[in-house]
Design a protein around this motif. Structure first.
Motif, PDB file in Angstrom:
ATOM      1  N   ASP A 395       5.078  -2.230   7.752  1.00  0.00           N
ATOM      2  CA  ASP A 395       4.930  -1.693   6.408  1.00  0.00           C
ATOM      3  C   ASP A 395       5.714  -0.410   6.178  1.00  0.00           C
ATOM      4  OD1 ASP A 395       3.265  -3.717   5.568  1.00  0.00           O
ATOM      5  OD2 ASP A 395       1.417  -2.626   6.032  1.00  0.00           O
ATOM      6  N   GLU A 396       6.122   0.254   7.262  1.00  0.00           N
ATOM      7  CA  GLU A 396       6.786   1.547   7.101  1.00  0.00           C
ATOM      8  C   GLU A 396       8.171   1.380   6.472  1.00  0.00           C
ATOM      9  OE1 GLU A 396       5.638   4.651   7.591  1.00  0.00           O
ATOM     10  OE2 GLU A 396       3.695   3.763   8.059  1.00  0.00           O
ATOM     11  N   PRO A 397       8.575   2.309   5.590  1.00  0.00           N
ATOM     12  CA  PRO A 397       9.910   2.239   4.993  1.00  0.00           C
ATOM     13  C   PRO A 397      10.999   2.351   6.054  1.00  0.00           C
ATOM     14  CG  PRO A 397       8.519   3.817   3.831  1.00  0.00           C
ATOM     15  CD  PRO A 397       7.780   3.421   5.071  1.00  0.00           C
ATOM     16  N   MET A 398      12.221   1.991   5.647  1.00  0.00           N
ATOM     17  CA  MET A 398      13.361   2.020   6.557  1.00  0.00           C
ATOM     18  C   MET A 398      13.478   3.377   7.244  1.00  0.00           C
ATOM     19  SD  MET A 398      17.448   1.625   5.787  1.00  0.00           S
ATOM     20  CE  MET A 398      17.367  -0.035   5.153  1.00  0.00           C
ATOM     21  N   ALA A 399      13.639   3.364   8.559  1.00  0.00           N
ATOM     22  CA  ALA A 399      13.779   4.586   9.355  1.00  0.00           C
ATOM     23  C   ALA A 399      14.764   4.311  10.471  1.00  0.00           C
ATOM     24  CB  ALA A 399      12.427   5.025   9.914  1.00  0.00           C
ATOM     25  N   ILE A 400      15.229   5.377  11.127  1.00  0.00           N
ATOM     26  CA  ILE A 400      16.151   5.178  12.240  1.00  0.00           C
ATOM     27  C   ILE A 400      15.438   4.567  13.435  1.00  0.00           C
ATOM     28  CG2 ILE A 400      15.839   7.521  13.150  1.00  0.00           C
ATOM     29  CD1 ILE A 400      18.796   7.455  13.942  1.00  0.00           C
ATOM     30  N   GLY A 401      14.128   4.775  13.557  1.00  0.00           N
ATOM     31  CA  GLY A 401      13.339   4.237  14.663  1.00  0.00           C
ATOM     32  C   GLY A 401      11.883   4.583  14.456  1.00  0.00           C
ATOM     33  N   THR A 444      11.172   9.525  -1.265  1.00  0.00           N
ATOM     34  CA  THR A 444      11.182   9.258   0.168  1.00  0.00           C
ATOM     35  C   THR A 444      11.140  10.554   0.965  1.00  0.00           C
ATOM     36  OG1 THR A 444      12.522   7.301  -0.328  1.00  0.00           O
ATOM     37  CG2 THR A 444      12.335   7.925   1.976  1.00  0.00           C
ATOM     38  N   VAL A 445      11.757  11.624   0.445  1.00  0.00           N
ATOM     39  CA  VAL A 445      11.634  12.935   1.093  1.00  0.00           C
ATOM     40  C   VAL A 445      10.168  13.320   1.197  1.00  0.00           C
ATOM     41  CG1 VAL A 445      12.080  15.406   0.834  1.00  0.00           C
ATOM     42  CG2 VAL A 445      13.917  13.771   0.444  1.00  0.00           C
ATOM     43  N   ASP A 446       9.429  13.200   0.099  1.00  0.00           N
ATOM     44  CA  ASP A 446       7.992  13.505   0.123  1.00  0.00           C
ATOM     45  C   ASP A 446       7.285  12.688   1.194  1.00  0.00           C
ATOM     46  OD1 ASP A 446       8.014  15.385  -1.877  1.00  0.00           O
ATOM     47  OD2 ASP A 446       6.725  14.271  -3.256  1.00  0.00           O
ATOM     48  N   TYR A 447       7.556  11.394   1.214  1.00  0.00           N
ATOM     49  CA  TYR A 447       6.870  10.493   2.148  1.00  0.00           C
ATOM     50  C   TYR A 447       7.171  10.873   3.590  1.00  0.00           C
ATOM     51  CZ  TYR A 447       5.247   6.128   4.238  1.00  0.00           C
ATOM     52  OH  TYR A 447       4.578   5.203   5.007  1.00  0.00           O
ATOM     53  N   ARG A 448       8.415  11.201   3.873  1.00  0.00           N
ATOM     54  CA  ARG A 448       8.786  11.533   5.246  1.00  0.00           C
ATOM     55  C   ARG A 448       8.231  12.899   5.684  1.00  0.00           C
ATOM     56  NH1 ARG A 448       9.442   7.209   7.093  1.00  0.00           N
ATOM     57  NH2 ARG A 448      11.307   5.960   6.925  1.00  0.00           N
ATOM     58  N   GLY A 492      -1.725   4.749   6.015  1.00  0.00           N
ATOM     59  CA  GLY A 492      -0.525   3.943   5.844  1.00  0.00           C
ATOM     60  C   GLY A 492      -0.002   3.972   4.422  1.00  0.00           C
ATOM     61  N   PRO A 493       1.191   3.401   4.213  1.00  0.00           N
ATOM     62  CA  PRO A 493       1.843   3.497   2.906  1.00  0.00           C
ATOM     63  C   PRO A 493       1.104   2.728   1.812  1.00  0.00           C
ATOM     64  CG  PRO A 493       3.060   2.020   4.339  1.00  0.00           C
ATOM     65  CD  PRO A 493       2.019   2.666   5.187  1.00  0.00           C
ATOM     66  N   ARG A 494       1.228   3.264   0.607  1.00  0.00           N
ATOM     67  CA  ARG A 494       0.750   2.540  -0.568  1.00  0.00           C
ATOM     68  C   ARG A 494       1.680   1.357  -0.811  1.00  0.00           C
ATOM     69  NH1 ARG A 494      -0.024   8.107  -1.853  1.00  0.00           N
ATOM     70  NH2 ARG A 494      -2.228   8.566  -2.272  1.00  0.00           N
ATOM     71  N   PRO A 495       1.253   0.375  -1.633  1.00  0.00           N
ATOM     72  CA  PRO A 495       2.089  -0.827  -1.805  1.00  0.00           C
ATOM     73  C   PRO A 495       3.524  -0.521  -2.205  1.00  0.00           C
ATOM     74  CG  PRO A 495      -0.085  -1.214  -2.716  1.00  0.00           C
ATOM     75  CD  PRO A 495      -0.056   0.234  -2.307  1.00  0.00           C
ATOM     76  N   TRP A 496       3.735   0.451  -3.094  1.00  0.00           N
ATOM     77  CA  TRP A 496       5.096   0.744  -3.554  1.00  0.00           C
ATOM     78  C   TRP A 496       5.883   1.591  -2.561  1.00  0.00           C
ATOM     79  CZ3 TRP A 496       0.587   2.477  -5.798  1.00  0.00           C
ATOM     80  CH2 TRP A 496       0.309   3.838  -5.665  1.00  0.00           C
ATOM     81  N   GLN A 497       5.218   2.063  -1.499  1.00  0.00           N
ATOM     82  CA  GLN A 497       5.908   2.839  -0.483  1.00  0.00           C
ATOM     83  C   GLN A 497       6.349   1.989   0.704  1.00  0.00           C
ATOM     84  OE1 GLN A 497       2.661   5.644   0.113  1.00  0.00           O
ATOM     85  NE2 GLN A 497       3.850   7.286  -0.869  1.00  0.00           N
ATOM     86  N   ARG A 498       5.960   0.728   0.712  1.00  0.00           N
ATOM     87  CA  ARG A 498       6.264  -0.125   1.861  1.00  0.00           C
ATOM     88  C   ARG A 498       7.709  -0.573   1.840  1.00  0.00           C
ATOM     89  NH1 ARG A 498       0.820  -3.686   0.882  1.00  0.00           N
ATOM     90  NH2 ARG A 498      -0.671  -2.098   1.602  1.00  0.00           N
ATOM     91  N   ARG A 499       8.205  -0.918   3.016  1.00  0.00           N
ATOM     92  CA  ARG A 499       9.581  -1.381   3.129  1.00  0.00           C
ATOM     93  C   ARG A 499       9.680  -2.824   2.663  1.00  0.00           C
ATOM     94  NH1 ARG A 499      12.279  -1.716   8.672  1.00  0.00           N
ATOM     95  NH2 ARG A 499      11.313   0.276   9.082  1.00  0.00           N
ATOM     96  N   ARG A 500      10.914  -3.262   2.453  1.00  0.00           N
ATOM     97  CA  ARG A 500      11.150  -4.657   2.082  1.00  0.00           C
ATOM     98  C   ARG A 500      10.724  -5.560   3.245  1.00  0.00           C
ATOM     99  NH1 ARG A 500      17.698  -4.146   2.682  1.00  0.00           N
ATOM    100  NH2 ARG A 500      17.775  -4.539   4.909  1.00  0.00           N
ATOM    101  N   PRO A 501      10.489  -6.850   2.983  1.00  0.00           N
ATOM    102  CA  PRO A 501       9.910  -7.727   4.026  1.00  0.00           C
ATOM    103  C   PRO A 501      10.703  -7.791   5.318  1.00  0.00           C
ATOM    104  CG  PRO A 501       9.811  -8.771   1.868  1.00  0.00           C
ATOM    105  CD  PRO A 501      10.610  -7.527   1.685  1.00  0.00           C
ATOM    106  N   HIS A 502      12.037  -7.814   5.238  1.00  0.00           N
ATOM    107  CA  HIS A 502      12.836  -7.953   6.467  1.00  0.00           C
ATOM    108  C   HIS A 502      12.697  -6.709   7.328  1.00  0.00           C
ATOM    109  CE1 HIS A 502      16.063  -8.576   9.251  1.00  0.00           C
ATOM    110  NE2 HIS A 502      16.782  -7.592   8.755  1.00  0.00           N
TER     111      HIS A 502
END
Length: 530
Positions: A395-401, A444-448, A492-502
């Motif tokens: 569920d986490e947004p795109m990150a380097i790791g 995304t800055v806020d989220y990170r 964990g992230p709210r629905p609109w904060q989640r990453r795309r399915p892949h």
């Protein structure tokens, strides 16, 4: 309160503050700035009385709330400002919202407080993705709430140059934008969005940001990262490169072989840039000059650069890099500023003794720098790189790791107990880094950043996070809500904060750290291979 004060004692009496509260005493401006929104007014005698106490340090304060009102004793303007921030946290969460009037109950307390570390920093990479002035001013406000006092702005990298230059205008005309941006996940084949990206701060913007930050007891630390990460600079002025060939502003991530020439014209060019930065920002005691991830191949291949190196009596390209960074540090010292570098510059050797080292590759290299007499700001990837995901979850947004958790940050020790007393004495403080390859916007800055930056603030101010930090943080989130911060919820992230399915397999922090630890055992290692 977050960060927790050194002493907080409940008193039996209490008080009610009202909008338009009067503030009297020696340091009225600092208190009024901290209480913006409550419309405090100056007065001959007021509900808040603030006095300077020369026995206290500049950032230290005492705060007493009783039936007669609020009394503040502070060592200087910063202490008064932080006392008022603590007072604000004693009020209901709603006090952080704009209001045309109201009254606020304040419990009776006595607070005695001073920071453990002088450097309590956040780093924001505005080169990979640009964030306009309004977002920088907002971040400064949020830092002030948490008693963070160093904003490190990464103003240039291969992917963009972010500040006006009147002496070299092609920097903001050409180097400040790229035609597209890579959108692939880490270790995937490159894909692009084909959307131009860019932006820069005018020198007037920079002057405003500097003044705004100082009013809130924050120092902006500008970074001009050299001699590597130079694609954007060389897109504008290829003559300052090691080969003279023109580069494009990079549209992908990773390390580029683009490198500035170490010859005198480049030093003169950068010195002029420093003059423009320092002139715009005003009081700027630190300038970061990078020195990281430098690919020296073009220096080694250049007959002109090799001849110049030999004329200086230097044996290797690494020696020349050390000489180059020291020459820039000398120029900054002549202008009243200290140079700051990433740890590869220390490993190359030859730094001025007053150069501040940021050991991003781990605290082992930080200890070596401290043992060599350099002041150190703790900046290790683990747990202070906030471009890593907060959890190993799809569920986490795109990150380097993944993952660097809130508890990882809270458990960090900037000056480990196994270091000698002298080594610990060289630790100026601690700073978290937000690199923005995968942080495209302010939401995304806020989220990170939040609430991990709350844990950073606790460690930086108090020296460590106490066992009751999670409970205090749970209450503190109501203040972030009132301030409009789109932080990552603890569950964990709210629905609109989640990453795309892949979600492909990501690199783990432990894997990265194992590679970095292996590199930092070798003094000749100046760039990573991760």
């Amino acid at each position: 309160m977050i960060p927790r004060p050194s002493l907080l004692r409940d008193l039996s009496a209490s008080y009610v503050l009202t909008s338009g509260v009067t503030v009297s005493g020696d340091l009225v401006d600092a208190v009024r700035t901290a209480l913006a929104g409550l419309d405090p007014l100056p007065g001959d005698s007021g509900e808040i009385d603030v006095r300077r106490d020369p026995s206290l340090g500049e950032e230290a304060y005492r705060l007493t709330v009783g039936s007669r009102g609020v009394e503040i004793a502070a060592g200087g303007r910063a202490g008064a400002f932080y006392a008022a921030q603590s007072l604000r946290q004693l009020l209901p969460d709603a006090s952080y919202r704009f209001s045309s009037g109201g009254s606020w109950p304040v419990p009776g307390v006595r607070v005695e407080d001073a920071p453990r570390y002088a450097w309590r920093g956040l780093h924001l990479d505005v080169a990979r993705h640009f964030f306009p002035k309004r977002e920088i001013l907002r971040l400064i406000d949020l830092m002030a709430v948490h008693k963070l006092n160093r904003l490190h702005l990464h103003l240039v990298d291969d992917q963009g140059w972010r500040v006006e230059s009147r002496a070299y205008p092609l920097l903001h005309e050409v180097a400040s934008h790229r035609p597209r941006t890579a959108t692939n996940y880490y270790r995937e084949p490159e894909t692009y969005d084909d959307v131009p990206h860019g932006g820069y701060y005018t020198l007037d913007d920079l002057a405003e940001m500097g003044a705004y930050a100082r009013s809130r007891c924050v120092t902006i630390v500008p970074e001009i990262d050299v001699p590597g990460h130079a694609s954007a600079i060389l897109a504008a002025y290829p003559e300052f490169g090691a080969t003279g060939e023109r580069h494009d502003v990079l549209d992908r991530w990773g390390i580029s072989p683009a490198i500035l020439s170490p010859l005198p014209p480049t030093v003169e060019f950068l010195t002029t840039i420093f003059d423009e930065l320092l002139g715009a920002l005003g009081e700027t005691p630190y300038v970061h000059i990078g020195g990281d991830e430098v690919v020296l191949d073009h220096w080694a291949a250049s007959a002109e650069i090799a001849a110049y190196r030999e004329s200086l009596g230097l044996a290797t390209a690494n020696d020349l890099q050390a000489w180059f960074l020291r020459r820039l540090a000398d120029a900054l010292a002549e202008r009243g500023a200290r140079a700051v570098v990433w740890d590869e510059a220390f490993v190359s050797g030859g730094l001025r003794q007053d150069t501040v080292v940021m050991p991003w590759r781990g605290m082992n290299v930080g200890r070596r720098a401290a043992a060599a007499g350099h002041d150190v700001v703790a900046t290790p990837v683990f747990p202070l790189y906030f471009d890593y995901a907060e959890a190993s979850s799809p569920d986490e947004p795109m990150a380097i790791g993944d993952a660097i958790t809130l508890s990882d940050v809270a458990a960090f020790s900037p000056a480990p107990a196994e270091w000698t007393e002298e080594e610990r004495g060289h630790v100026l403080g601690v700073q978290a880094q937000l690199w923005t390859e995968r942080v495209p916007d302010a939401r995304t800055v806020d989220y990170r950043l939040w609430p991990r930056a709350c844990a950073l603030a606790e460690v930086a101010w108090a020296g460590s996070a106490s066992d009751d930090f999670p409970g205090r943080l749970g209450e503190h989130l109501g203040r972030l809500d009132a301030l409009g911060v789109e932080y990552r919820p603890l569950d964990g992230p709210r629905p609109w904060q989640r990453r795309r399915p892949h979600r492909p397999a990501g690199v783990r922090v432990t894997e990265v750290m194992a590679r970095i630890d292996a590199m930092t055992h070798h003094a000749e290692s100046t760039r990573p291979s991760i």
